[in-house]
Scaffold this motif. Structure first.
Motif, PDB file in Angstrom:
ATOM      1  N   HIS A 311      42.858-113.429   1.884  1.00  0.00           N
ATOM      2  CA  HIS A 311      43.946-113.364   0.907  1.00  0.00           C
ATOM      3  C   HIS A 311      44.998-112.355   1.351  1.00  0.00           C
ATOM      4  CE1 HIS A 311      40.698-114.554  -2.296  1.00  0.00           C
ATOM      5  NE2 HIS A 311      40.808-115.430  -1.314  1.00  0.00           N
ATOM      6  N   ILE A 407      57.555-119.512  -1.871  1.00  0.00           N
ATOM      7  CA  ILE A 407      56.210-119.631  -1.294  1.00  0.00           C
ATOM      8  C   ILE A 407      55.439-120.762  -1.964  1.00  0.00           C
ATOM      9  CG2 ILE A 407      53.979-118.464  -1.078  1.00  0.00           C
ATOM     10  CD1 ILE A 407      55.548-115.847  -0.705  1.00  0.00           C
ATOM     11  N   LEU A 408      55.481-120.791  -3.293  1.00  0.00           N
ATOM     12  CA  LEU A 408      54.739-121.817  -4.024  1.00  0.00           C
ATOM     13  C   LEU A 408      55.181-123.223  -3.613  1.00  0.00           C
ATOM     14  CD1 LEU A 408      52.697-122.547  -6.217  1.00  0.00           C
ATOM     15  CD2 LEU A 408      54.547-122.331  -7.899  1.00  0.00           C
ATOM     16  N   LEU A 411      53.661-124.186  -0.162  1.00  0.00           N
ATOM     17  CA  LEU A 411      52.246-123.937   0.115  1.00  0.00           C
ATOM     18  C   LEU A 411      51.559-125.076   0.870  1.00  0.00           C
ATOM     19  CD1 LEU A 411      50.570-122.028  -2.854  1.00  0.00           C
ATOM     20  CD2 LEU A 411      50.852-121.295  -0.489  1.00  0.00           C
ATOM     21  N   TRP A 440      50.752-120.937 -10.241  1.00  0.00           N
ATOM     22  CA  TRP A 440      50.677-119.477 -10.274  1.00  0.00           C
ATOM     23  C   TRP A 440      50.262-119.044 -11.666  1.00  0.00           C
ATOM     24  CZ3 TRP A 440      53.490-115.618 -12.958  1.00  0.00           C
ATOM     25  CH2 TRP A 440      54.453-116.120 -13.847  1.00  0.00           C
ATOM     26  N   LEU A 449      48.584-118.789  -6.317  1.00  0.00           N
ATOM     27  CA  LEU A 449      49.336-117.538  -6.365  1.00  0.00           C
ATOM     28  C   LEU A 449      48.935-116.779  -7.624  1.00  0.00           C
ATOM     29  CD1 LEU A 449      52.975-118.541  -5.297  1.00  0.00           C
ATOM     30  CD2 LEU A 449      51.042-117.860  -3.873  1.00  0.00           C
ATOM     31  N   GLU A 466      49.409-112.191  -4.928  1.00  0.00           N
ATOM     32  CA  GLU A 466      48.272-112.509  -4.056  1.00  0.00           C
ATOM     33  C   GLU A 466      48.294-113.985  -3.708  1.00  0.00           C
ATOM     34  OE1 GLU A 466      43.373-112.160  -3.864  1.00  0.00           O
ATOM     35  OE2 GLU A 466      44.406-112.120  -5.801  1.00  0.00           O
ATOM     36  N   VAL A 467      48.242-114.298  -2.414  1.00  0.00           N
ATOM     37  CA  VAL A 467      48.140-115.673  -1.928  1.00  0.00           C
ATOM     38  C   VAL A 467      46.669-115.904  -1.593  1.00  0.00           C
ATOM     39  CG1 VAL A 467      48.975-117.375  -0.278  1.00  0.00           C
ATOM     40  CG2 VAL A 467      50.461-115.477  -0.975  1.00  0.00           C
ATOM     41  N   LYS A 468      46.012-116.804  -2.325  1.00  0.00           N
ATOM     42  CA  LYS A 468      44.557-116.905  -2.287  1.00  0.00           C
ATOM     43  C   LYS A 468      44.010-118.033  -1.422  1.00  0.00           C
ATOM     44  CE  LYS A 468      42.133-116.086  -5.895  1.00  0.00           C
ATOM     45  NZ  LYS A 468      41.540-114.796  -5.487  1.00  0.00           N
ATOM     46  N   LEU A 483      55.229-117.044   5.646  1.00  0.00           N
ATOM     47  CA  LEU A 483      55.353-116.639   4.240  1.00  0.00           C
ATOM     48  C   LEU A 483      56.715-116.007   3.969  1.00  0.00           C
ATOM     49  CD1 LEU A 483      51.907-115.022   3.287  1.00  0.00           C
ATOM     50  CD2 LEU A 483      52.975-117.011   2.210  1.00  0.00           C
TER      51      LEU A 483
END
Length: 577
Positions: A311, A407-408, A411, A440, A449, A466-468, A483
């Motif tokens: 992460h 980012i979302l 993804l 998110w 997210l 946090e990117v999980k 990213l």
């Protein structure tokens, strides 16, 4: 580990003469017959070339002096070799060792390394059907002396991440560190800094077990003190080694799977954080070996089990008020971003700079979001955390929301870099905190997210995203650069986030997920790769040569496991990462 740990090795050279500001060079003297523009350019070329050569000579001597001073300090501490590392496009850390007495030559001229490693697969097969797979050519590995670190887990060794350059000294188009620098520079022109850190999860097995089997070295309950007791000496030595190397360890604890642990270190700037990810993993490997254990960072250790994630936590900082606006106050961030191109980004270039040698940021709080030293230091300098200084959703400013939305939205494509193995998709199972849905949520560990606002008393300073859905099979430099590129595209487009999700998406009916626009992330590497191939922003961020090489490598990985059962995939990748 009970003796005093290695101290930072100073790279500051002894006093050295300053190059003359106007070195003597031969220049063309203009006569009464003034040459036209073309003749003038031709006449000036030798002078410019000579001036560049003189300046280049002074710079090489400066670098050599720094390297010789560092080498002396390393030698008196018993160091024999320096490991100069880079991470290939398949996520494997490759190395050339340099005797400490040759560090100056390596720093100035580099160490030879074939560009063919761009086309290496995780099993060391070479993809020969691309330009990257050619045996022809040479690159030079230049150790970054600012990250030169005395290794606590490998006595007699030091480490430095290397920049890959061609024989003319220009950055290699597929050098991951250079990609991160470019994205950081783009943000800096707009007065924005990023603080970033990796969570490192790993699993330890007994080293004398059958290599075709996985026998966990600890079997205590998930997150349980029993597991710490089982491996107390080992975990103590991991923390001591990381600390001796200048890293700020925030926490270490057992994870869910048998034999699985996690360590979190303080946030740094993106390049330093990617470097630190490499250093943390190799330190854990070294300590594991010394304890008769074997460490793996692979996405899956046992088919059907909980695997290792990687992460990433990040926050955005700015020291100019326009970026602090709330979402409803800014209709077009694109115009604002364009206006910021001439900003003097005099803020901290490296959050928690690792300094001359040792290693890592001062700061705190991956996971728990207690990024105290970073947030306090930036706040005292007038910097504001754009992830927590607004009145938008979860305290986001307009810029913070736009960056997260960028980012979302990308993804699925980012997964080709952040979850780059066929084994990665065996880990991505709903309701296992792997973040498999593109959504998110505030403190939602099932969202891809997770927005971490931090303690209310911190006033938003410790907020981070946090990117999980990524794992440690990834090349940390490529995933960080991608990213930042995705976030910046969202920033300049003024992107907005959809409504936050406050439940486990897997618990919703499919029709309800559809109504909310919650989509499952790619379930195969092939699906992620299709999204990556179609994404023009990521192609531009990578550059065509790197982009095409990554695509070719991922297709080869897919072909390799096309007929493999999950057990076979796991067995083939368990000890490669």
């Amino acid at each position: 580990m009970n003796e005093p740990g290695p101290k930072p090795v100073s790279t500051a050279p002894p006093a050295h003469p300053t190059p003359p500001t106007s070195p003597a060079v031969t220049v063309a003297v203009r006569t009464s017959r003034e040459p036209d523009g073309g003749e003038a350019a031709a006449a000036a070329a030798p002078a410019a070339s000579a001036l560049a050569a003189v300046r280049g000579g002074w710079e090489r001597e400066r670098i050599a002096a720094v390297a010789r001073h560092a080498a002396t300090n390393l030698a008196v501490r018993g160091v024999v070799c320096v490991a100069c590392t880079f991470v290939d496009n398949s996520g494997i850390t490759r190395v050339k060792g340099v005797p400490v007495g040759r560090l100056d030559a390596a720093a100035v001229w580099g160490v030879g390394m074939s560009p063919v490693f761009d086309a290496f697969l995780p099993d060391d097969a070479i993809l020969g059907d691309t330009a990257a797979g050619s045996p022809v050519g040479d690159l030079r590995l230049h150790p970054d002396l600012d990250r030169l670190t005395l290794l606590a887990a490998q006595p007699g060794w030091a480490w430095a991440p290397a920049d890959r350059r061609d024989q003319d000294g220009q950055p290699h188009p597929q050098d991951g560190r250079e990609l991160v620098r470019r994205q950081m520079a783009r943000l800096a022109t707009r007065g924005i800094e990023v603080a970033l850190a990796f969570e490192v999860e790993w699993t330890v097995a007994t080293a004398d077990a059958d290599p075709d089997e996985f026998v966990p070295a600890a079997r205590g309950p998930a997150y349980g003190m029993t597991r710490v007791t089982e491996l107390a000496d080992y975990l103590r030595d991991v923390v001591a080694a990381l600390t001796d190397q200048g890293l700020v360890v925030e926490q270490i604890h057992p994870e869910y799977a048998a034999g699985q642990f996690e360590v979190s270190v303080a946030p740094q700037d993106p390049l330093a954080a990617a470097d630190t990810c490499v250093l943390v993993k190799e330190t854990i490997r070294g300590i594991s070996t010394r304890h008769g254990l074997r460490a793996s960072f692979a996405p899956q250790l046992v088919a059907g089990g909980v695997g290792n994630g990687g992460h990433i936590h990040l926050s955005l900082w700015a020291n100019d008020s326009p970026w602090r606006a709330d979402p409803d106050d800014l209709d077009d961030l694109d115009d604002l971003g364009n206006q910021r191109g001439s900003h003097d980004a005099s803020g901290p270039r490296r959050h928690g700079d690792p300094g001359a040698v040792a290693g890592a940021a001062a700061g705190a709080g991956v996971g728990s979001a207690r990024w105290d030293a970073v947030s306090v230091g930036l706040a005292e300098g007038g910097w504001v955390n754009l992830m927590g200084a607004g009145s938008g959703p979860a305290g986001l400013t307009a810029a913070g929301e736009a960056f997260a939305a960028g980012i979302l939205g990308r993804l699925p494509a980012l997964m080709a870099l952040g979850a780059p193995s066929v084994a990665s998709y065996l880990r991505l199972v709903p309701s296992r905190w792997a973040g498999v849905y593109a959504c998110w949520g505030r403190e939602n560990r099932e969202a891809a997210l997770r927005m971490v606002p931090g303690p209310a008393a911190a006033g938003g300073r410790s907020a981070n995203l946090e990117v999980k859905c990524f794992d440690l099979a990834a090349n940390p430099y490529l995933v960080v650069a991608a990213l930042l590129a995705a976030g910046q595209d969202g920033l300049l487009a003024g992107a907005r986030l959809p409504a936050a999700v406050d439940v486990d998406p897997a618990r919703l009916e499919a029709a309800e997920r559809d109504r909310r626009g919650i989509r499952r992330l790619p379930t195969t590497l092939g699906a992620a790769l299709a999204a990556f191939e179609a994404d023009e922003v990521l192609r531009a961020a990578c550059g065509p040569r790197l982009h095409d090489t990554v695509v070719a490598l991922r297709h080869a990985e897919i072909r390799r496991f096309a007929a493999a059962a999950p057990d076979e995939v796991v067995a083939a990748t368990r000890w490669r990462y």
